[in-house]
Scaffold this motif. Structure first.
Motif, short mmCIF file in Angstrom:
data_model
loop_
_atom_site.label_atom_id
_atom_site.label_comp_id
_atom_site.label_asym_id
_atom_site.label_seq_id
_atom_site.Cartn_x
_atom_site.Cartn_y
_atom_site.Cartn_z
N ARG A 133 7.43 22.33 51.72
CA ARG A 133 7.88 22.72 50.37
C ARG A 133 6.92 22.18 49.32
N PHE A 134 6.41 20.95 49.56
CA PHE A 134 5.48 20.37 48.60
C PHE A 134 4.19 21.20 48.55
N ARG A 135 3.70 21.63 49.74
CA ARG A 135 2.48 22.47 49.80
C ARG A 135 2.71 23.79 49.07
N VAL A 136 3.88 24.38 49.31
CA VAL A 136 4.22 25.66 48.66
C VAL A 136 4.24 25.47 47.14
N TYR A 137 4.79 24.32 46.70
CA TYR A 137 4.81 24.03 45.26
C TYR A 137 3.38 24.01 44.71
N LYS A 138 2.48 23.26 45.40
CA LYS A 138 1.10 23.13 44.93
C LYS A 138 0.42 24.49 44.83
N GLU A 139 0.65 25.33 45.85
CA GLU A 139 -0.07 26.61 45.90
C GLU A 139 0.51 27.66 44.96
N GLN A 140 1.85 27.76 44.93
CA GLN A 140 2.45 28.91 44.24
C GLN A 140 3.07 28.57 42.89
N VAL A 155 13.07 24.88 30.66
CA VAL A 155 12.74 25.07 32.08
C VAL A 155 12.39 23.71 32.65
N PHE A 156 12.99 23.36 33.81
CA PHE A 156 12.60 22.15 34.52
C PHE A 156 11.68 22.56 35.66
N LEU A 157 10.42 22.11 35.55
CA LEU A 157 9.39 22.47 36.51
C LEU A 157 8.94 21.20 37.22
N GLY A 158 8.76 21.28 38.55
CA GLY A 158 8.28 20.10 39.26
C GLY A 158 8.50 20.25 40.74
N PRO A 159 7.84 19.39 41.53
CA PRO A 159 7.96 19.46 42.98
C PRO A 159 9.41 19.27 43.45
N PRO A 160 9.69 19.66 44.69
CA PRO A 160 11.00 19.38 45.27
C PRO A 160 11.25 17.88 45.21
N GLY A 161 12.46 17.49 44.86
CA GLY A 161 12.80 16.07 44.89
C GLY A 161 12.32 15.28 43.69
N SER A 162 11.80 15.96 42.66
CA SER A 162 11.30 15.22 41.50
C SER A 162 12.44 14.82 40.56
N GLY A 163 13.67 15.28 40.83
CA GLY A 163 14.82 14.85 40.03
C GLY A 163 15.30 15.90 39.05
N LYS A 164 14.86 17.14 39.20
CA LYS A 164 15.24 18.21 38.26
C LYS A 164 16.77 18.42 38.25
N GLY A 165 17.33 18.54 39.46
CA GLY A 165 18.78 18.81 39.56
C GLY A 165 19.59 17.63 39.03
N THR A 166 19.19 16.42 39.40
CA THR A 166 19.90 15.21 38.94
C THR A 166 19.97 15.19 37.41
N GLN A 167 18.82 15.44 36.77
CA GLN A 167 18.77 15.36 35.30
C GLN A 167 19.50 16.54 34.65
N ALA A 168 19.39 17.73 35.24
CA ALA A 168 20.07 18.88 34.64
C ALA A 168 21.59 18.69 34.69
N LYS A 169 22.08 18.12 35.80
CA LYS A 169 23.54 17.88 35.92
C LYS A 169 23.99 16.84 34.89
N LYS A 170 23.15 15.82 34.68
CA LYS A 170 23.46 14.76 33.70
C LYS A 170 23.53 15.36 32.29
N LEU A 171 22.54 16.20 31.96
CA LEU A 171 22.51 16.79 30.62
C LEU A 171 23.67 17.75 30.42
N LYS A 172 24.08 18.39 31.50
CA LYS A 172 25.23 19.30 31.40
C LYS A 172 26.46 18.50 30.95
N SER A 173 26.66 17.32 31.55
CA SER A 173 27.85 16.55 31.17
C SER A 173 27.64 15.85 29.82
N GLU A 174 26.40 15.49 29.48
CA GLU A 174 26.17 14.75 28.23
C GLU A 174 26.11 15.66 27.00
N VAL A 175 25.39 16.79 27.12
CA VAL A 175 25.23 17.63 25.93
C VAL A 175 25.74 19.06 26.12
#
Ligand code: AP5
Length: 213
Positions: free
Chosen positions: A168-175, A4-24
């Motif tokens: 979105r950042f506030r929503v992340y912190k709260e929920q 699971v990739f957990l983190g605020p919006p814009g923390s790079g989750k999508g960028t890294q998941a796409k990279k890992l998809k092509s690498e592994v």
């Protein structure tokens, strides 16, 4: 492995998941991408999710849990990017995995400040055709406004305007942040400094994967 990739919006989750998809070859399941696709196609789910997304709020748990139930593969490893985002979603995930005789390997927490998130998301460009992600300064396309991968048009996401980003950042912190404790208690959490370069974050993720989660 199931990550699971957990983190605020814009923390790079999508960028890294796409990279890992092509690498592994990990399957990348992004609830944000699935919802945007549903909005684009005008499906029932898309119609119900659209306003929440534009306001920077979470789409109701029942819709998201049903979506994940539909797409979760019965075989092989995958990365969940942007799910779970509430404790109710995390409990539903545990139930779904148990049903398939699986369990979560690791939750990677991408740590970053609100100001860095605003800087990243206000410069993000997304391909309308294939969903590839760029940044005007940190990862620019070769030709302005054009996707390197498919030649599609690059645009700013509707919810990447400063006031919506801060919401979105506030929503992340709260929920969503309560999930940090939830996964710490289950001994599943690994934190990483998401302000590092894309290459360094990728190197650290590959290390975790090599160690078997
Ligand atoms: P979603 O699409 O999941 O948005 P998000 O979580 O807000 O995440 P982002 O896609 O904005 O950021 P990211 O962490 O993937 O960053 P990225 O790699 O692009 O969700 C959108 C909406 O859908 C939600 O608001 C909600 O309404 C709904 N939704 C989705 N899932 C839901 C759920 N489970 N429950 C309820 N509602 C849900 O990187 C950002 C930028 O930074 C890019 O430009 C990139 O090039 C750049 N960058 C990345 N890494 C680096 C680096 N190391 N250094 C410099 N720049 C970098």
């Amino acid at each position: 492995m199931i990550l699971v990739f957990l983190g605020p919006p814009g923390s790079g989750k999508g960028t890294q998941a796409k990279k890992l998809k092509s690498e592994v070859g990990f399957l990348h399941i992004s609830t944000g991408d699935l919802l945007r696709e549903a909005v684009k196609k005008g499906t029932e789910l898309g119609k119900r999710a659209k306003e929440y997304m534009e306001r920077g709020e979470l789409v109701p748990d029942d819709l998201i849990i049903a979506l994940i139930e539909e797409v979760m593969p019965k075989e092989g490893g995958f990365i969940l990017d942007g799910f779970p985002r509430t404790v109710a979603q995390a409990i539903a995930l545990e139930r779904m995995l148990k049903k398939h005789g699986k369990e979560l390997s690791k939750v990677m927490l991408f740590e970053i400040s609100e100001d860095s998130v605003v800087d990243r998301l206000s410069g993000r460009l997304t391909c309308l055709s294939c969903g590839a992600v760029y940044h005007i300064r940190y990862n620019p396309p070769k030709q302005e406004g054009v996707c390197d991968l498919c030649g599609g048009k690059l645009v700013q996401r509707e919810d990447d305007k400063e006031e919506v980003i801060r919401k979105r950042f506030r929503v992340y912190k709260e929920q969503t942040e309560p999930l940090v404790e939830f996964y710490k208690e289950r001994n599943r959490l690994t934190s990483l400094d998401a302000t590092q370069s894309m290459e360094e974050v990728n190197r650290q993720l590959l290390e975790v994967i090599r160690d078997g989660g």
